[in-house]
Design a protein around this motif. Structure first.
Motif, mmCIF file in Angstrom:
data_model
loop_
_atom_site.group_PDB
_atom_site.id
_atom_site.type_symbol
_atom_site.label_atom_id
_atom_site.label_comp_id
_atom_site.label_asym_id
_atom_site.label_seq_id
_atom_site.Cartn_x
_atom_site.Cartn_y
_atom_site.Cartn_z
ATOM 1 N N THR A 94 -13.494 -7.680 -37.237
ATOM 2 C CA THR A 94 -13.454 -8.319 -35.921
ATOM 3 C C THR A 94 -12.984 -9.757 -36.108
ATOM 4 O O THR A 94 -13.770 -10.674 -36.364
ATOM 5 N N VAL A 95 -11.689 -9.938 -35.972
ATOM 6 C CA VAL A 95 -11.103 -11.265 -36.177
ATOM 7 C C VAL A 95 -11.404 -12.127 -34.945
ATOM 8 O O VAL A 95 -11.102 -11.722 -33.816
ATOM 9 N N PRO A 96 -12.046 -13.272 -35.130
ATOM 10 C CA PRO A 96 -12.352 -14.116 -33.964
ATOM 11 C C PRO A 96 -11.079 -14.722 -33.361
ATOM 12 O O PRO A 96 -10.128 -15.066 -34.080
ATOM 13 N N LEU A 97 -11.084 -14.820 -32.057
ATOM 14 C CA LEU A 97 -9.949 -15.402 -31.334
ATOM 15 C C LEU A 97 -10.317 -16.822 -30.918
ATOM 16 O O LEU A 97 -11.324 -17.037 -30.231
ATOM 17 N N PHE A 98 -9.506 -17.758 -31.361
ATOM 18 C CA PHE A 98 -9.742 -19.175 -31.050
ATOM 19 C C PHE A 98 -8.841 -19.587 -29.882
ATOM 20 O O PHE A 98 -7.657 -19.187 -29.829
ATOM 21 N N ARG A 99 -9.418 -20.368 -28.985
ATOM 22 C CA ARG A 99 -8.667 -20.914 -27.854
ATOM 23 C C ARG A 99 -8.683 -22.436 -27.935
ATOM 24 O O ARG A 99 -9.633 -23.042 -28.420
ATOM 25 N N ARG A 100 -7.617 -23.007 -27.437
ATOM 26 C CA ARG A 100 -7.496 -24.473 -27.466
ATOM 27 C C ARG A 100 -8.088 -25.055 -26.187
ATOM 28 O O ARG A 100 -7.762 -24.618 -25.084
ATOM 29 N N ALA A 101 -8.966 -26.017 -26.384
ATOM 30 C CA ALA A 101 -9.598 -26.651 -25.226
ATOM 31 C C ALA A 101 -8.658 -27.666 -24.600
ATOM 32 O O ALA A 101 -7.754 -28.222 -25.249
ATOM 33 N N LEU A 102 -8.877 -27.910 -23.347
ATOM 34 C CA LEU A 102 -8.067 -28.894 -22.634
ATOM 35 C C LEU A 102 -8.391 -30.303 -23.136
ATOM 36 O O LEU A 102 -9.541 -30.594 -23.501
ATOM 37 N N PRO A 103 -7.415 -31.188 -23.196
ATOM 38 C CA PRO A 103 -7.690 -32.548 -23.704
ATOM 39 C C PRO A 103 -8.588 -33.319 -22.734
ATOM 40 O O PRO A 103 -8.581 -33.107 -21.526
ATOM 41 N N TYR A 104 -9.362 -34.213 -23.330
ATOM 42 C CA TYR A 104 -10.254 -35.064 -22.550
ATOM 43 C C TYR A 104 -9.504 -36.349 -22.207
ATOM 44 O O TYR A 104 -9.057 -37.079 -23.127
ATOM 45 N N PRO A 105 -9.359 -36.672 -20.933
ATOM 46 C CA PRO A 105 -8.648 -37.929 -20.594
ATOM 47 C C PRO A 105 -9.392 -39.167 -21.063
ATOM 48 O O PRO A 105 -8.779 -40.191 -21.370
ATOM 49 N N GLN A 106 -10.735 -39.068 -21.130
ATOM 50 C CA GLN A 106 -11.495 -40.230 -21.550
ATOM 51 C C GLN A 106 -11.336 -40.520 -23.031
ATOM 52 O O GLN A 106 -11.569 -41.636 -23.491
ATOM 53 N N MET A 107 -10.962 -39.493 -23.830
ATOM 54 C CA MET A 107 -10.833 -39.657 -25.287
ATOM 55 C C MET A 107 -9.454 -39.171 -25.688
ATOM 56 O O MET A 107 -9.262 -38.065 -26.210
ATOM 57 N N ALA A 108 -8.495 -40.006 -25.438
ATOM 58 C CA ALA A 108 -7.104 -39.611 -25.721
ATOM 59 C C ALA A 108 -6.808 -39.559 -27.201
ATOM 60 O O ALA A 108 -5.898 -38.842 -27.649
ATOM 61 N N THR A 109 -7.597 -40.337 -27.998
ATOM 62 C CA THR A 109 -7.312 -40.371 -29.439
ATOM 63 C C THR A 109 -7.849 -39.148 -30.181
ATOM 64 O O THR A 109 -7.505 -38.916 -31.348
ATOM 65 N N VAL A 110 -8.706 -38.377 -29.543
ATOM 66 C CA VAL A 110 -9.285 -37.199 -30.203
ATOM 67 C C VAL A 110 -8.230 -36.112 -30.301
ATOM 68 O O VAL A 110 -7.477 -35.851 -29.341
ATOM 69 N N GLY A 111 -8.160 -35.450 -31.464
ATOM 70 C CA GLY A 111 -7.184 -34.394 -31.663
ATOM 71 C C GLY A 111 -7.533 -33.141 -30.877
ATOM 72 O O GLY A 111 -8.529 -33.077 -30.149
#
Length: 447
Positions: A94-111
């Protein structure tokens, strides 16, 4: 010219892959506030080292499996090798499926942040679905193939061979041919080809159809006496001996060939009893009839009569010695048979002689009960052909003296001894024991 020292970074900074801030976040989730920067940095370095160690071990499993993709199974094996409890809930199937979270406008420097999306489960649909029972896993179990020669009726064992209904069996030779065919089929089914060949060679070497070869017969008896792999053949050998003895005694032939055949069959029984690797207790009820038949038969071949009765008595004594402790009723039953053959008035001299030989072979206690307590010597009297065996039996009770001194009838004590001899042994044997005072007193001491 002195070298300038390199500037050192502050102890709180961390240049590794695993940051000290991650350690502080974990500490805060565990309600540990104000974790010192030095402690967080040291823990981050240790965590990074452990991660490298696990990845290195998992890479070895990946390379040995000739794969280029690291799986969760490799990580589990690496954790087991390092004696670390594995991570549960992750499987290579059962290979886990990863989803990309939406960027946080308050923390633009976070990857970019990825997460595993949880599957929504509809409980109503799960409850309506049919439940599938999981099959039992492969396991090992033990069961008895046979207990004392008898196969238990359990599901693990093959079904027993059904017996023929006597009401459905036609009389005549057709029924006997059918039973013989079933017996042959049973032998072929139970015995291996090697044992069947051994059985055929053994029986033909012991009782050949043509001229006998003493060398082969001696080798066959030695094989029965010492070989350790004959347990499967034991019931067939016992049956073969019993049928052979009954056939010879039923024919009633008095020739030399019949006597030799009976001697060989008794030698086979003696060899089976001497083999310490065989478990013969379940077959005693088949071994005793031919032994007692030879011992108590009224007319044996004259040239072999004494040897046959002595051999049968010896085999009977060995059976009692080896198995009377296991079967307490065995000795009383055999004693009852011998006493009945000795004291019954319709029995012939041959049968009584065999009974005496049997009592001598069984031992001193049997002779005392048969000749003294039961009055066997007094009942036999001067019967021809039996007196010599009676004296041998009395010698078992007490040996005669080398220089016999007769009893003195004028003495009161000796007269009482003579009177007791007449009451116990009868006039015939009392007259002969009078000539040996030591022997007479020794025999009476056993009564």
């Amino acid at each position: 010219m002195s070298a300038k020292p390199k500037p050192t970074k502050p102890s709180g900074s961390s240049t590794g892959l695993y940051k000290a801030e991650s350690v502080k976040d974990v500490a805060e989730s565990l309600a540990i506030a104000n974790l010192p920067e030095a402690v967080a940095s040291a823990l981050a370095s240790d965590v990074e080292y452990r991660i490298h160690q696990v990845i290195e071990e998992a890479s070895r499993f990946m390379r040995h499996s000739r794969r280029t993709t690291l799986t969760t199974g490799d990580i589990d094996r690496a954790l087991r090798v390092l004696n670390i409890e594995p991570l549960y809930g992750h499987s290579a199937h059962t290979v886990p499926l990863f989803r990309r979270a939406l960027p946080y406008p308050q923390m633009a420097t976070v990857g970019p942040v990825y997460f595993v999306e949880d599957e929504e489960v509809d409980f109503e649909r799960v409850l309506r679905e049919e439940k599938l029972a999981l099959p039992a896993s492969v396991r090992w179990t033990a069961h008895w193939l046979a207990v004392e020669g008898v196969q238990p009726l359990i599901p693990e064992n093959p079904p027993a061979v059904p017996r023929d209904d006597p009401s459905m069996t036609a009389p005549g030779t057709a029924a006997s041919d059918k039973r013989a065919g079933q017996q042959a089929a049973l032998v072929k089914q139970v015995l291996s080809r090697e044992l069947q060949l051994y059985y055929a060679r053994l029986t033909t070497s012991i009782l050949p159809s043509g001229p006998a070869d003493p060398t082969k017969r001696t080798a066959a008896l030695a094989s029965l006496r010492h070989d350790a792999g004959l347990q499967a053949l034991l019931p067939y050998l016992v049956r073969w001996v019993g049928e052979g003895a009954v056939s010879v005694l039923h024919d009633g032939a008095q020739d030399d060939n019949s006597g030799r055949t009976l001697e060989v069959l008794l030698d086979v029984i003696a060899a089976l009893l001497e083999n310490t690797t065989l478990f013969v207790e379940p077959y005693l009820h088949q071994i005793l009839p031919p032994v007692l038949s030879v011992l108590l038969h009224s007319s044996l071949p004259p040239m072999h009569s004494t040897h046959l009765r002595t051999s049968a008595a010896s085999a009977l004594a060995r059976i009692l010695t080896q198995h009377s402790a296991t079967y307490p009723s065995l000795a009383p039953r055999i004693m009852k048979t011998l006493l009945l053959a000795l004291l019954a008035p319709e029995r012939g001299p041959g049968t009584r002689l065999g009974a005496l030989r049997g009592l001598i072979g069984v031992g001193k206690e049997a002779v005392r009960k048969g000749l003294l307590d039961a009055g066997g010597a007094k009942a036999l009297g001067a019967e021809p052909g039996v007196a010599g065996a009676v004296f041998e039996a009395l010698a078992v009770l007490h040996p005669p003296s080398e220089n016999p001194i007769p009893l003195d009838p004028m003495s009161t004590d000796d007269a009482q001894v003579v009177e007791r001899l007449r009451d116990t042994l009868g006039d015939f044997f009392a007259e002969r024991l009078v000539s040996d005072a030591v022997w007479a007193r020794g025999v009476l001491a056993e009564s």
